[in-house]
Design a protein around this motif. Sequence first.
Motif, PDB file in Angstrom:
ATOM      1  N   ASP A 110       0.827  -1.213   0.000  1.00  0.00           N
ATOM      2  CA  ASP A 110       0.000   0.000   0.000  1.00  0.00           C
ATOM      3  C   ASP A 110       0.860   1.261   0.000  1.00  0.00           C
ATOM      4  OD1 ASP A 110      -2.284  -1.535   0.028  1.00  0.00           O
ATOM      5  OD2 ASP A 110      -2.506  -1.481   2.209  1.00  0.00           O
ATOM      6  N   LEU A 111       2.170   1.110   0.166  1.00  0.00           N
ATOM      7  CA  LEU A 111       3.061   2.269   0.213  1.00  0.00           C
ATOM      8  C   LEU A 111       3.240   2.913  -1.154  1.00  0.00           C
ATOM      9  CD1 LEU A 111       5.925   0.999   2.547  1.00  0.00           C
ATOM     10  CD2 LEU A 111       4.261   2.789   3.062  1.00  0.00           C
ATOM     11  N   GLY A 112       3.059   2.127  -2.207  1.00  0.00           N
ATOM     12  CA  GLY A 112       3.292   2.629  -3.562  1.00  0.00           C
ATOM     13  C   GLY A 112       3.563   1.478  -4.495  1.00  0.00           C
ATOM     14  N   GLN A 113       4.053   1.779  -5.684  1.00  0.00           N
ATOM     15  CA  GLN A 113       4.357   0.747  -6.665  1.00  0.00           C
ATOM     16  C   GLN A 113       5.775   0.223  -6.452  1.00  0.00           C
ATOM     17  OE1 GLN A 113       4.230   2.046 -10.740  1.00  0.00           O
ATOM     18  NE2 GLN A 113       4.669   0.019 -11.578  1.00  0.00           N
ATOM     19  N   VAL A 114       5.871  -1.097  -6.297  1.00  0.00           N
ATOM     20  CA  VAL A 114       7.184  -1.722  -6.117  1.00  0.00           C
ATOM     21  C   VAL A 114       7.691  -2.169  -7.483  1.00  0.00           C
ATOM     22  CG1 VAL A 114       8.510  -3.493  -4.923  1.00  0.00           C
ATOM     23  CG2 VAL A 114       6.489  -2.497  -3.817  1.00  0.00           C
ATOM     24  N   LYS A 115       8.825  -1.622  -7.896  1.00  0.00           N
ATOM     25  CA  LYS A 115       9.373  -1.890  -9.228  1.00  0.00           C
ATOM     26  C   LYS A 115      10.573  -2.824  -9.118  1.00  0.00           C
ATOM     27  CE  LYS A 115       9.891   1.629 -11.933  1.00  0.00           C
ATOM     28  NZ  LYS A 115      10.345   2.971 -12.434  1.00  0.00           N
ATOM     29  N   LEU A 116      10.475  -3.974  -9.806  1.00  0.00           N
ATOM     30  CA  LEU A 116      11.606  -4.875  -9.921  1.00  0.00           C
ATOM     31  C   LEU A 116      12.348  -4.507 -11.203  1.00  0.00           C
ATOM     32  CD1 LEU A 116       9.840  -8.247  -9.002  1.00  0.00           C
ATOM     33  CD2 LEU A 116      11.088  -6.699  -7.497  1.00  0.00           C
ATOM     34  N   ALA A 117      13.619  -4.180 -11.078  1.00  0.00           N
ATOM     35  CA  ALA A 117      14.370  -3.685 -12.230  1.00  0.00           C
ATOM     36  C   ALA A 117      14.591  -4.754 -13.287  1.00  0.00           C
ATOM     37  CB  ALA A 117      15.714  -3.132 -11.766  1.00  0.00           C
ATOM     38  N   GLU A 118      14.438  -6.023 -12.920  1.00  0.00           N
ATOM     39  CA  GLU A 118      14.691  -7.111 -13.849  1.00  0.00           C
ATOM     40  C   GLU A 118      13.984  -8.363 -13.362  1.00  0.00           C
ATOM     41  OE1 GLU A 118      18.947  -8.670 -12.762  1.00  0.00           O
ATOM     42  OE2 GLU A 118      18.884  -6.496 -12.434  1.00  0.00           O
ATOM     43  N   LYS A 119      13.986  -9.403 -14.212  1.00  0.00           N
ATOM     44  CA  LYS A 119      13.424 -10.683 -13.801  1.00  0.00           C
ATOM     45  C   LYS A 119      14.266 -11.243 -12.667  1.00  0.00           C
ATOM     46  CE  LYS A 119      12.356 -15.330 -15.500  1.00  0.00           C
ATOM     47  NZ  LYS A 119      12.362 -16.249 -16.669  1.00  0.00           N
ATOM     48  N   THR A 169       8.073   3.364  -5.567  1.00  0.00           N
ATOM     49  CA  THR A 169       7.873   4.714  -6.088  1.00  0.00           C
ATOM     50  C   THR A 169       6.484   5.230  -5.744  1.00  0.00           C
ATOM     51  OG1 THR A 169       7.097   3.880  -8.227  1.00  0.00           O
ATOM     52  CG2 THR A 169       9.468   4.230  -7.978  1.00  0.00           C
ATOM     53  N   GLY A 170       6.344   6.567  -5.812  1.00  0.00           N
ATOM     54  CA  GLY A 170       5.062   7.192  -5.511  1.00  0.00           C
ATOM     55  C   GLY A 170       4.587   6.877  -4.104  1.00  0.00           C
ATOM     56  N   LEU A 171       5.461   7.068  -3.122  1.00  0.00           N
ATOM     57  CA  LEU A 171       5.142   6.714  -1.736  1.00  0.00           C
ATOM     58  C   LEU A 171       3.866   7.420  -1.267  1.00  0.00           C
ATOM     59  CD1 LEU A 171       8.702   6.834  -0.116  1.00  0.00           C
ATOM     60  CD2 LEU A 171       7.341   4.801  -0.640  1.00  0.00           C
ATOM     61  N   THR A 172       2.974   6.661  -0.658  1.00  0.00           N
ATOM     62  CA  THR A 172       1.716   7.219  -0.159  1.00  0.00           C
ATOM     63  C   THR A 172       1.866   7.820   1.228  1.00  0.00           C
ATOM     64  OG1 THR A 172       1.071   5.048   0.696  1.00  0.00           O
ATOM     65  CG2 THR A 172       0.351   5.610  -1.528  1.00  0.00           C
ATOM     66  N   LYS A 173       3.009   7.568   1.865  1.00  0.00           N
ATOM     67  CA  LYS A 173       3.283   8.117   3.194  1.00  0.00           C
ATOM     68  C   LYS A 173       4.783   8.126   3.424  1.00  0.00           C
ATOM     69  CE  LYS A 173       1.048   4.745   5.212  1.00  0.00           C
ATOM     70  NZ  LYS A 173       0.446   3.873   6.267  1.00  0.00           N
ATOM     71  N   ASP A 174       5.193   8.839   4.462  1.00  0.00           N
ATOM     72  CA  ASP A 174       6.604   8.817   4.839  1.00  0.00           C
ATOM     73  C   ASP A 174       6.975   7.436   5.382  1.00  0.00           C
ATOM     74  OD1 ASP A 174       6.619  11.471   4.197  1.00  0.00           O
ATOM     75  OD2 ASP A 174       6.668  12.206   6.265  1.00  0.00           O
ATOM     76  N   ILE A 175       8.196   6.998   5.079  1.00  0.00           N
ATOM     77  CA  ILE A 175       8.740   5.773   5.670  1.00  0.00           C
ATOM     78  C   ILE A 175       9.642   6.195   6.815  1.00  0.00           C
ATOM     79  CG2 ILE A 175      10.209   3.773   5.274  1.00  0.00           C
ATOM     80  CD1 ILE A 175       9.210   3.662   2.452  1.00  0.00           C
TER      81      ILE A 175
END
Length: 211
Positions: free
Chosen positions: A101-110, A161-167
């Motif tokens: 729910d924090l944002g989109q988690v991007k995996l840079a590769e397989k 990315t696009g964090l919905t809140k501070d970590i």
Amino acid sequence: MKATTASKSRRRAVTVAALAAGAVLALSGCGAGQVSQTATQVAAVNGNSANVGSIALRDVRFLVPPTEEYNNAKGGKAVLAFSAVNLNDSKADELVAINSDLGQVKLAEKVEIKPSSTVVADKPTAKDAAQAAAVGQQNAGENPENKSADPAAKPILVEVTGLTKDITPGLTYPLTFVFKEGGTVVVNVPVDAGPNNPRQEPPKQGHKGGE
């Protein structure tokens, strides 16, 4: 006279038994204290861990300190670090996704985790990039069709990315790891304490009079 002597003997025996019982209780108290202190010890690593299928996730954490690129603040992005160990010695697995729910988690590769091997996620350093480039050039020289760098030469990059809140340090955030073979597991992810703030064991408390 004999009655008096017998009475004294019984009192002496009772006294000795009471002292022995007290000594046992004192020793038991010391032992209990040591066990209690051991039970409160924490792992030397800063992250959390979980197992799913044949995959062992270890030291899962968000990295700090924040930088201009990774500020860990609402609207920005953060880096997730962990180690994924495949305990199966014959079958590979794959990290398909990480949901939050924090944002989109991007995996840079397989992210394939080969049998009896480990995949590390971390923020690549300049040294990692140089090593990857050197391995890529070597591979290209040996096989012109293979111009990609060896994925084992550097850690993978996992960004939120696009964090919905501070970590924020001191809190944990649930992330769901999805593996192709192993299945799904939720990990409560803390923020890395950093090299200057290692976890501290609780102080040992001695026993008065005979530490």
